[in-house]
Design a protein around this motif. Structure first.
Motif, PDB file in Angstrom:
ATOM      1  N   MET A   5       0.985  -1.137   0.029  1.00 17.29           N
ATOM      2  CA  MET A   5       0.092  -0.083  -0.052  1.00 17.29           C
ATOM      3  C   MET A   5       0.806   1.236   0.073  1.00 17.29           C
ATOM      4  N   ILE A   6       1.856   1.107   0.656  1.00 16.38           N
ATOM      5  CA  ILE A   6       2.800   2.424   0.774  1.00 16.38           C
ATOM      6  C   ILE A   6       3.496   2.639  -0.490  1.00 16.38           C
ATOM      7  N   LYS A   7       4.070   1.442  -0.910  1.00 15.86           N
ATOM      8  CA  LYS A   7       4.476   1.660  -2.545  1.00 15.86           C
ATOM      9  C   LYS A   7       3.601   2.259  -3.442  1.00 15.86           C
ATOM     10  N   ARG A   8       2.479   1.846  -3.287  1.00 15.58           N
ATOM     11  CA  ARG A   8       1.357   2.104  -4.311  1.00 15.58           C
ATOM     12  C   ARG A   8       1.207   3.774  -4.206  1.00 15.58           C
ATOM     13  N   LEU A   9       0.913   4.293  -2.818  1.00 12.78           N
ATOM     14  CA  LEU A   9       0.864   5.718  -2.584  1.00 12.78           C
ATOM     15  C   LEU A   9       1.876   6.546  -3.013  1.00 12.78           C
ATOM     16  N   ARG A  10       3.173   5.994  -2.846  1.00 19.45           N
ATOM     17  CA  ARG A  10       4.623   6.692  -3.334  1.00 19.45           C
ATOM     18  C   ARG A  10       4.472   6.759  -4.759  1.00 19.45           C
ATOM     19  N   GLY A  11       4.126   5.705  -5.558  1.00 19.87           N
ATOM     20  CA  GLY A  11       3.920   5.697  -6.929  1.00 19.87           C
ATOM     21  C   GLY A  11       2.956   6.841  -7.387  1.00 19.87           C
ATOM     22  N   ARG A  12       1.859   6.648  -6.951  1.00 18.51           N
ATOM     23  CA  ARG A  12       0.762   7.786  -7.091  1.00 18.51           C
ATOM     24  C   ARG A  12       1.222   9.157  -7.085  1.00 18.51           C
ATOM     25  N   ALA A  13       1.891   9.516  -5.715  1.00 16.55           N
ATOM     26  CA  ALA A  13       2.367  10.699  -5.436  1.00 16.55           C
ATOM     27  C   ALA A  13       3.613  11.081  -6.520  1.00 16.55           C
ATOM     28  N   LEU A  14       4.358  10.122  -6.866  1.00 12.83           N
ATOM     29  CA  LEU A  14       5.581  10.419  -8.003  1.00 12.83           C
ATOM     30  C   LEU A  14       4.838  10.837  -9.134  1.00 12.83           C
ATOM     31  N   LEU A  15       3.655   9.972  -9.729  1.00 12.54           N
ATOM     32  CA  LEU A  15       2.965  10.246 -10.853  1.00 12.54           C
ATOM     33  C   LEU A  15       2.255  11.609 -10.971  1.00 12.54           C
ATOM     34  N   VAL A  16       1.703  11.875  -9.749  1.00  7.26           N
ATOM     35  CA  VAL A  16       1.007  13.439  -9.629  1.00  7.26           C
ATOM     36  C   VAL A  16       2.105  14.373  -9.822  1.00  7.26           C
ATOM     37  N   LYS A  17       3.367  14.122  -9.448  1.00 10.83           N
ATOM     38  CA  LYS A  17       4.475  15.118  -9.406  1.00 10.83           C
ATOM     39  C   LYS A  17       4.989  15.275 -11.129  1.00 10.83           C
ATOM     40  N   LEU A  18       4.882  13.902 -11.419  1.00  2.00           N
ATOM     41  CA  LEU A  18       5.190  13.971 -12.971  1.00  2.00           C
ATOM     42  C   LEU A  18       4.332  14.908 -13.995  1.00  2.00           C
ATOM     43  N   ARG A  19       3.204  14.514 -13.918  1.00  5.01           N
ATOM     44  CA  ARG A  19       2.209  15.275 -14.447  1.00  5.01           C
ATOM     45  C   ARG A  19       2.216  16.528 -14.191  1.00  5.01           C
ATOM     46  N   TYR A  20       2.405  17.052 -13.109  1.00  2.00           N
ATOM     47  CA  TYR A  20       2.456  18.622 -12.871  1.00  2.00           C
ATOM     48  C   TYR A  20       3.770  19.134 -13.343  1.00  2.00           C
ATOM     49  N   LEU A  21       4.853  18.453 -13.691  1.00  2.00           N
ATOM     50  CA  LEU A  21       5.877  18.812 -14.079  1.00  2.00           C
ATOM     51  C   LEU A  21       5.819  19.075 -15.638  1.00  2.00           C
ATOM     52  N   VAL A  22       5.111  17.824 -16.345  1.00  2.95           N
ATOM     53  CA  VAL A  22       4.846  18.003 -17.712  1.00  2.95           C
ATOM     54  C   VAL A  22       3.812  18.931 -18.115  1.00  2.95           C
ATOM     55  N   ARG A  23       3.034  19.395 -17.124  1.00  3.63           N
ATOM     56  CA  ARG A  23       1.992  20.183 -17.245  1.00  3.63           C
ATOM     57  C   ARG A  23       2.542  21.715 -17.379  1.00  3.63           C
ATOM     58  N   ARG A  24       3.332  22.068 -16.484  1.00  6.19           N
ATOM     59  CA  ARG A  24       4.137  23.238 -16.351  1.00  6.19           C
ATOM     60  C   ARG A  24       5.025  23.409 -17.598  1.00  6.19           C
ATOM     61  N   LEU A  25       5.700  22.552 -18.000  1.00  5.82           N
ATOM     62  CA  LEU A  25       6.445  22.584 -19.277  1.00  5.82           C
ATOM     63  C   LEU A  25       5.642  22.840 -20.555  1.00  5.82           C
ATOM     64  N   ARG A  26       4.610  22.297 -20.406  1.00  9.22           N
ATOM     65  CA  ARG A  26       3.498  22.470 -21.689  1.00  9.22           C
ATOM     66  C   ARG A  26       3.093  23.823 -21.693  1.00  9.22           C
ATOM     67  N   VAL A  27       2.909  24.242 -20.614  1.00  7.29           N
ATOM     68  CA  VAL A  27       2.116  25.650 -20.369  1.00  7.29           C
ATOM     69  C   VAL A  27       3.083  26.788 -20.557  1.00  7.29           C
ATOM     70  N   ALA A  28       4.470  26.464 -20.100  1.00 12.06           N
ATOM     71  CA  ALA A  28       5.607  27.347 -20.407  1.00 12.06           C
ATOM     72  C   ALA A  28       5.959  27.501 -21.917  1.00 12.06           C
ATOM     73  N   TYR A  29       5.772  26.285 -22.576  1.00 14.42           N
ATOM     74  CA  TYR A  29       6.110  26.382 -23.817  1.00 14.42           C
ATOM     75  C   TYR A  29       5.138  27.040 -24.871  1.00 14.42           C
ATOM     76  N   VAL A  30       3.565  26.631 -24.647  1.00 12.76           N
ATOM     77  CA  VAL A  30       2.772  27.525 -25.302  1.00 12.76           C
ATOM     78  C   VAL A  30       2.792  28.881 -24.916  1.00 12.76           C
ATOM     79  N   GLU A  31       2.747  29.334 -23.871  1.00  7.29           N
ATOM     80  CA  GLU A  31       2.825  31.018 -23.279  1.00  7.29           C
ATOM     81  C   GLU A  31       4.019  31.559 -24.247  1.00  7.29           C
TER      82      GLU A  31
END
Length: 470
Positions: A1-27
């Motif tokens: 369960m702990i590994k699953r939560l850590r993996g989900r937290a890492l995925l959320v951070k990765l999605r946030y990073l990709v989103r920030r890169l995409r927004v910065a590029y478009v702007e």
């Protein structure tokens, strides 16, 4: 369960990073849209030109016509942006992102290695690094440079049949590492200046908002108070009319006065909404966890419909289908404003054609919850479509568009860990899709509040006949 939560937290951070890169590029390209077509044209000319130079004029150890042809093939679609089909134009920026990565750092890294890291290609590689940072913002420039170099290195291993890295290349890596570090370090001062300007803009906007809200509140209170006394004024006017007073008001004038007071109140509400959206666009912080609660989407749509200031006949254009009254996590008042803004845009599109319908639909897919707002109006200009979520970029300047509404929607939805997309085709209409994450079942305590929009097939008539709230 702990590994699953850590993996989900890492995925959320990765999605946030990709989103920030995409927004910065478009702007980054929203204010200089000419750069990408110009780069495509330059590349389409430079690839064959330098093939001729390095093959016949100043021969180099290695040249490849197929690789050069691939570079031209990547650049031509960039140069022909105005000829892209409408249904594919929304992918233009994404295509350019990866096309430049492959035709730039990846290609030049590969050619540098295949030519034994000689002086000509060292200078060429340095030039492409500089060129890359002219086409990308800082974060994306660093990412593209590093990823492109890795792709070029992998290509070299595949073509050479080995996994060794030439010693000459290892010797120049510290130099290019220093260049990247210097770019990041020297641009820090520019970022500080930009941050200070933004802070000053926020302070000024907050001050202006406060000064504007006070008279707007006074206008609303005075309008409501006058409207409350209008009934007695009408009775007195009728009493005077019965006694032959020549200066009494007609029933039509009384009705016009009542309508004027209602419009004053609506304009004040709309002005407050614009102030809210402007301040939201200037904010840089994320929404606090304390403000995030659980809401049923049907209740939120119901609230937005009741708050919207419809003109006569507009409410009948709205068709609502709640096929899944899903629960989302966020701030309801902000999501209400998002829906109101999208409905307002849809009504504007319909007004340009003289007729049409708006469709609001909710459903749940394996990828997450989906709230879509569609219209069958004139559709958006394909040239503006990639930039519609960039602050102060508008496709409705001729009708008073400010360019803050859709950027407000994007910031709110992304603040809820969701995403918003736009699909549009001229002459057929526009669809905005809001995708929200699925909430864990254990968190659905009191989310399903009573709402008239609850079941699929009954939602369209659920709010029919309701008077919108001021």
């Amino acid at each position: 369960m702990i590994k699953r939560l850590r993996g989900r937290a890492l995925l959320v951070k990765l999605r946030y990073l990709v989103r920030r890169l995409r927004v910065a590029y478009v702007e980054h390209h929203a204010v200089a849209a000419y750069k990408l077509p110009a780069t495509g044209l330059l590349g389409a000319i430079a690839f064959p030109f330098y093939y001729f130079m390095w093959t016949y004029v100043f021969p180099q150890p290695y040249e490849s016509l197929p690789l050069r042809a691939a570079g031209v093939a990547l650049c031509i679609p960039m140069a022909l942006r105005s000829y892209w089909p409408h249904r594919f134009i929304s992918y233009y920026l994404a295509y350019c992102y990866w096309a430049i990565l492959l035709a730039g750092p990846a290609f030049f890294t590969l050619m540098l290695l295949l030519n034994g890291v000689n002086s000509v290609w060292l200078m060429s590689y340095t030039a492409i690094i500089v060129f890359t940072f002219l086409l990308y913002d800082l974060a994306n420039g660093v990412f593209v440079s590093i990823v492109g170099a890795l792709i070029g290195l992998i290509g070299y291993w595949l073509m050479s049949g080995g996994t060794e890295v030439p010693t000459e290349y290892l010797l120049v890596l510290p130099v290019y590492g220093f260049i990247l570090s210097a770019v990041v370090f020297l641009s820090h001062n520019e970022r500080v200046i930009s941050r200070d300007k933004l802070i000053a803009a926020r302070a000024l906007a907050s001050s202006i908002a406060h000064e504007m809200r006070t008279p707007l509140l006074g206008i609303r209170l005075d309008a409501n108070k006058t409207s409350d006394h209008l009934g007695r004024l009408s009775a007195v006017n009728q009493w005077a009319k019965e006694r032959g007073c020549d200066d009494s008001l007609s029933d039509r004038e009384i009705a016009a006065l009542s309508g004027a007071l209602q419009r004053i109140d609506k304009h004040a509400v709309a002005a407050n909404l614009v102030i809210d959206m402007l301040l939201t666009n200037l904010k840089d912080e994320s929404y606090s966890q304390e403000r995030m609660k659980f809401y049923a989407v049907a209740s939120t749509i119901d609230e937005a419909i009741n708050r919207f200031q419809f003109r006569p006949g507009e409410r009948e254009m709205i068709n609502i289908s709640i096929c899944d009254n899903f629960t989302y996590r966020g701030v309801e008042v902000l999501m209400v404003h998002v829906i109101i803004n999208l409905i307002k845009n849809a009504l504007r599109e319909i007004a340009s054609t003289g007729e049409g319908q708006i469709f609001i639909e909710t459903k749940t897919t394996p990828a997450g919850h989906l709230l879509s707002i569609s219209d069958n109006g004139r559709g958006l200009d394909p040239s503006i479509l990639p930039y519609i979520f960039v602050p102060f970029v508008t496709g409705h300047a001729e009708t008073g568009g400010t360019g803050i509404g859709l950027s407000f929607c994007r910031r709110v939805v992304e603040g809820f860990d969701g995403s918003i997309f736009c699909l549009s085709e001229p002459g057929k209409g526009t669809t905005f899709e809001i995708r929200l994450p699925i909430v864990e079942a254990k968190a659905l305590d009191a989310a399903y509040a009573a709402s008239s929009l609850s079941r699929c097939g009954q939602a369209a008539s659920a709010t029919e006949g309701r008077a919108p709230r001021a």
